[in-house]
Scaffold this motif. Sequence first.
Motif, PDB file in Angstrom:
ATOM      1  N   TRP A 146     -11.547   5.837  16.343  1.00 29.13           N
ATOM      2  CA  TRP A 146     -10.089   6.167  16.120  1.00 29.13           C
ATOM      3  C   TRP A 146      -9.681   7.403  16.828  1.00 29.13           C
ATOM      4  O   TRP A 146      -8.410   7.321  17.342  1.00 29.13           O
ATOM      5  N   PRO A 191      -6.152  18.642  16.862  1.00 31.29           N
ATOM      6  CA  PRO A 191      -7.583  19.336  16.930  1.00 31.29           C
ATOM      7  C   PRO A 191      -8.249  18.561  15.895  1.00 31.29           C
ATOM      8  O   PRO A 191      -8.098  18.514  14.702  1.00 31.29           O
ATOM      9  N   PHE A 231      -6.599  -1.937  -6.092  1.00 31.30           N
ATOM     10  CA  PHE A 231      -6.470  -3.432  -5.743  1.00 31.30           C
ATOM     11  C   PHE A 231      -7.531  -4.324  -5.898  1.00 31.30           C
ATOM     12  O   PHE A 231      -7.698  -5.516  -5.378  1.00 31.30           O
ATOM     13  N   MET A 242       5.871   4.507  20.477  1.00 27.38           N
ATOM     14  CA  MET A 242       4.402   3.981  20.236  1.00 27.38           C
ATOM     15  C   MET A 242       3.380   4.757  20.974  1.00 27.38           C
ATOM     16  O   MET A 242       2.360   4.853  20.549  1.00 27.38           O
ATOM     17  N   PHE A 275      -1.360  -0.434  13.935  1.00 25.43           N
ATOM     18  CA  PHE A 275      -1.904   0.799  14.652  1.00 25.43           C
ATOM     19  C   PHE A 275      -1.056   1.891  14.267  1.00 25.43           C
ATOM     20  O   PHE A 275      -1.475   3.237  14.073  1.00 25.43           O
ATOM     21  N   SER A 276       0.285   1.800  14.373  1.00 26.25           N
ATOM     22  CA  SER A 276       1.176   2.811  13.617  1.00 26.25           C
ATOM     23  C   SER A 276       0.890   3.291  12.241  1.00 26.25           C
ATOM     24  O   SER A 276       0.632   4.475  12.091  1.00 26.25           O
ATOM     25  N   VAL A 326       4.701  16.218  21.989  1.00 25.37           N
ATOM     26  CA  VAL A 326       5.549  15.068  22.085  1.00 25.37           C
ATOM     27  C   VAL A 326       6.794  15.820  22.969  1.00 25.37           C
ATOM     28  O   VAL A 326       7.644  15.037  23.561  1.00 25.37           O
ATOM     29  N   THR A 368      -9.087  15.792   7.134  1.00 26.07           N
ATOM     30  CA  THR A 368      -8.017  14.888   6.576  1.00 26.07           C
ATOM     31  C   THR A 368      -9.055  13.763   6.332  1.00 26.07           C
ATOM     32  O   THR A 368      -8.707  13.214   5.337  1.00 26.07           O
ATOM     33  N   LEU A 423       0.975  19.001  18.593  1.00 24.37           N
ATOM     34  CA  LEU A 423       1.703  17.856  18.554  1.00 24.37           C
ATOM     35  C   LEU A 423       3.143  18.144  18.867  1.00 24.37           C
ATOM     36  O   LEU A 423       3.532  17.240  19.882  1.00 24.37           O
ATOM     37  N   THR A 460      -2.366  21.717  13.478  1.00 25.18           N
ATOM     38  CA  THR A 460      -2.117  20.666  14.193  1.00 25.18           C
ATOM     39  C   THR A 460      -0.645  20.828  14.931  1.00 25.18           C
ATOM     40  O   THR A 460      -0.388  20.059  16.113  1.00 25.18           O
ATOM     41  N   ILE A 479      -2.813   4.969  12.426  1.00 24.10           N
ATOM     42  CA  ILE A 479      -2.801   6.519  12.951  1.00 24.10           C
ATOM     43  C   ILE A 479      -1.879   7.457  12.508  1.00 24.10           C
ATOM     44  O   ILE A 479      -2.381   8.579  12.224  1.00 24.10           O
ATOM     45  N   LEU A 480      -0.844   6.951  11.940  1.00 23.17           N
ATOM     46  CA  LEU A 480      -0.059   8.224  11.285  1.00 23.17           C
ATOM     47  C   LEU A 480      -0.500   8.405   9.815  1.00 23.17           C
ATOM     48  O   LEU A 480      -0.030   9.568   9.454  1.00 23.17           O
ATOM     49  N   PHE A 481      -1.098   7.282   9.219  1.00 24.70           N
ATOM     50  CA  PHE A 481      -1.376   7.815   7.763  1.00 24.70           C
ATOM     51  C   PHE A 481      -2.194   9.020   7.811  1.00 24.70           C
ATOM     52  O   PHE A 481      -1.580   9.801   6.855  1.00 24.70           O
ATOM     53  N   PRO A 482      -3.217   9.242   8.529  1.00 22.55           N
ATOM     54  CA  PRO A 482      -4.099  10.339   8.288  1.00 22.55           C
ATOM     55  C   PRO A 482      -3.426  11.785   8.350  1.00 22.55           C
ATOM     56  O   PRO A 482      -3.205  12.550   7.445  1.00 22.55           O
ATOM     57  N   PHE A 483      -2.188  11.806   9.416  1.00 18.78           N
ATOM     58  CA  PHE A 483      -1.289  12.692   9.441  1.00 18.78           C
ATOM     59  C   PHE A 483      -0.312  13.033   8.363  1.00 18.78           C
ATOM     60  O   PHE A 483      -0.128  14.100   7.917  1.00 18.78           O
ATOM     61  N   MET A 525      -0.892  12.158   5.469  1.00 20.68           N
ATOM     62  CA  MET A 525      -1.704  12.352   4.117  1.00 20.68           C
ATOM     63  C   MET A 525      -1.784  13.884   4.184  1.00 20.68           C
ATOM     64  O   MET A 525      -1.782  14.755   3.255  1.00 20.68           O
ATOM     65  N   MET A 526      -2.050  14.366   5.435  1.00 23.15           N
ATOM     66  CA  MET A 526      -2.218  15.668   5.721  1.00 23.15           C
ATOM     67  C   MET A 526      -1.156  16.733   5.064  1.00 23.15           C
ATOM     68  O   MET A 526      -1.077  17.550   4.550  1.00 23.15           O
ATOM     69  N   GLY A 542      -0.286  -5.920  15.685  1.00 21.45           N
ATOM     70  CA  GLY A 542      -0.930  -4.734  16.420  1.00 21.45           C
ATOM     71  C   GLY A 542      -0.130  -3.569  16.140  1.00 21.45           C
ATOM     72  O   GLY A 542      -0.558  -2.418  15.703  1.00 21.45           O
ATOM     73  N   ILE A 543       1.108  -3.513  16.417  1.00 25.11           N
ATOM     74  CA  ILE A 543       1.971  -2.594  16.599  1.00 25.11           C
ATOM     75  C   ILE A 543       2.048  -1.820  15.118  1.00 25.11           C
ATOM     76  O   ILE A 543       1.925  -0.519  14.919  1.00 25.11           O
ATOM     77  N   MET A 577      -0.773  -4.547  24.345  1.00 21.84           N
ATOM     78  CA  MET A 577       0.069  -4.271  23.312  1.00 21.84           C
ATOM     79  C   MET A 577       1.457  -3.660  23.932  1.00 21.84           C
ATOM     80  O   MET A 577       2.459  -4.228  23.953  1.00 21.84           O
ATOM     81  N   ILE A 635       0.901  -1.164   0.084  1.00 19.62           N
ATOM     82  CA  ILE A 635       0.009  -0.080   0.119  1.00 19.62           C
ATOM     83  C   ILE A 635       0.965   1.427   0.046  1.00 19.62           C
ATOM     84  O   ILE A 635       0.941   2.046  -0.762  1.00 19.62           O
TER      85      ILE A 635
END
Lengths: 397, 419
Positions: free
Chosen positions: B294, B229, B255, B218, A134-135, A380, B236, A376, A372, A138-142, A144-145, A130-131, B207, A26
Amino acid sequence: MKIKNILIYSIISSFFLLSLISIWKILVTLQGLKLENFNTQIIFILGFLFSFLNMFIRERLNFIVRFLFFALIFVYVDGFLINKLPIWYNIGIVFILYFFVSKTKKYNSKFLNNEHSTQLILFDFLTLFGIVLFSFVILFPFYMMLVTSFKTQIALLVNPLDFSIDFNQDLKNLFKSYFVIFTSYNFGKYILTSTIVSLGTVFITLIFAIPAAYAIARLNFFGKTFMSTSILIIYMFPAIVLVIPLYTVFSQLGLRNSISGLLIVYTATTLPVAIYMLQGYFKSIPKELEEAAILDKLSWFGIIIKIILPLSIPAISSVALYVFMIAWNEFLFSLMFLDNPNSFTLSRAIQYLSGDAETPRQYLMAGSVIVTLPVLFIFVYFEKYLVSGLTAGSVKG
Amino acid sequence: MEQKLSNSEKRTAYILTLPAVCLVFAIILFPIFANIWISFKEVQLKDIRIPEPRAKEIVKTIPDEQNKIKIVYKLRNSSLLQEIRNVKFEDKFPDNFKPLNLDERCNFKKNKVKCDFKNWPAKYRENFEIIFEIKDSAKIDKKDLKSSKPRLSGDSDNILLNTNFTLKNFKKVIFENEFVDLLLTTFYYTFFGTVGSILFGILTAQMVNQKFYGRTFMRSVLLFPYVAPVVALAYTWELLLDPNSGTLNSLLVNFQILDTPINLLGQKYLDINILGFSFKLRLALTTVIIFEIWRYFPLAFLFILARLQAIPKDLYEAADVDGASPFQKFFKITLPQITAVISILFMIRFIWNFNKFEDVFLLTGGASGTRTLPINVYQQGFAISDIGMGSAVSIVIVLLLLLFMFFYFKLLGKRVDEN
């Protein structure tokens, strides 16, 4: 050695491999590579065969040889024979295989003879899976932004799957969306408003909350328990219920479309959290320090300024960071109270921007990145302070 | 002495807490009572603007007469519904101005024109003219004239303060508002969002509770959706799910998982056939719920992780000695240890999801079967401009929440008794 356990292990591990490679595929597709199917069966069969064979050859061949052998077969079959893909794709595949093979190291025949081996394997692989998943999710939309804000309208429409950034163009072109939203959409002003509102909220909230939290933590007075329980109940209270009365009252008082109106509401809604967090911390400060101060005839005000404040800098700063984040992210009240573009906050401005269907998406995403990033970054950078506060239930949402 | 000290202590405590209490009272507790008040009234959005007398000043020169100037005030009552009583008018002019034809309702003193217009009915309009003679006509600065704005004042009724009450709003909420559908949608959204976020919270906490490389990283990544926000995230996602050029649809089509893109946020139902059973999935609602999960599972994750890390290690060691399997360990040790956290989380998330407005509003605006109660408050109050109805819906929300909390605590109390 139980053959059943080996079979189950092989199936689970090949599912894991399959999911890793699918995610890689992907990602690769999003870099503009033409890939039209996952080839699930072939990858699954290869993974299964390897896991199965691995059980028998692991004693005879060392790790590197096994890994190279497997990687070569895999790359040859999947990368060259079927998909005819470029070399960087296959390098990625090799890395994934290295990760996979090293993860399967510990599952030798002794392990598989263990009573609960299948459950253990399932647990291990589910955790790993899962790791990774989930990464990704979660990270994909950010991601993409960020990428979308660097693209042009045409590029977005022509190939929505192309997520590569062209770094060869000059910087001005790359950051075009950012230039545009600052010059034609007035984002500088919105950032300023948002900053003023958020910092103002932090400041006023602390001024109100520190004395109140001190009183609740230390002093005895009638209604103290009532006050500390009602803080939590008020904190749970739905904002949507406050909107209509506040709207009517603010319209009549002329507080709509004004920064002071927002400041009042934000302060009131963040106060319960701030008081709750601060009083918890104040209680942990040893009482003896204050008793000495009382003997020195220091007033309550003096005690707060000279003793409590210096000792609770960490707690106060984490409350401040929270309140800042809440105020910065707030959307409901800014939607209700602001309808004049001159007094918009960032969130409201982005929403207003999206109301116009003609607004190109990359501008919207550039705005989103701008709103954002500070949050963030704060999160962090100050994570250690903030996480303990989060568990104290401090960010509402 | 001690009595004195405790008295002063009390006094200080009240002084210290008073500002915070007043503010919270004014902004949070007062609106709740105000809501009850408004919900029994027929109030439209346009009614809440207090009627104002307004004037627009136009300066006109008179041809052939250099030393005269005409000022026209377009006067009006801003309200279409209510009258304004005792309208007073006042405007200031430069020293060299002298009015020629002053209206009988007005007088001129110390360079000021003061008028008493008495009562203006609703929709009242008037063009009010004054012609001035200027002693030295050398320069008339129109801008300067306009900058001194006329001051008007008047009395009017505030519709919010009168005592006409009606039950109409509540009748409308329950009988004309597709109330059952509204309740069901809100319930689905709240319930599945809550359960989903807690389930994912347990999964991810379990996990991250294991040791692996990059664990702290993680942990912060998992919290990103919660701290970012909502506006940025919602847009997005909207872009991601867009049917025409959204990434998700393009991927699925690329796909060959889907033949044609589906509008995940704009399609109300999706027919699904599984093993001969066909049913209609509420697609847009499901998507919105997934977004909600989510965004909010990190909170559950954090709470549960904190609890997991507090479970004594020897419990697991003892289980290992007894030869317990991982699943047994999870169900027999971990789960009982986290039930208390989960029940608190369920309550918090249920209440907050029940009132969640921004997420649905930004993603779908309440269209295609995602109209929840909070969205309805907004629609009634601001889109249809019926403030009274909006208030009534929010009162319904509060009542339902109180009901939920009552039963939840009763159930919780019972379970605590049993244990």
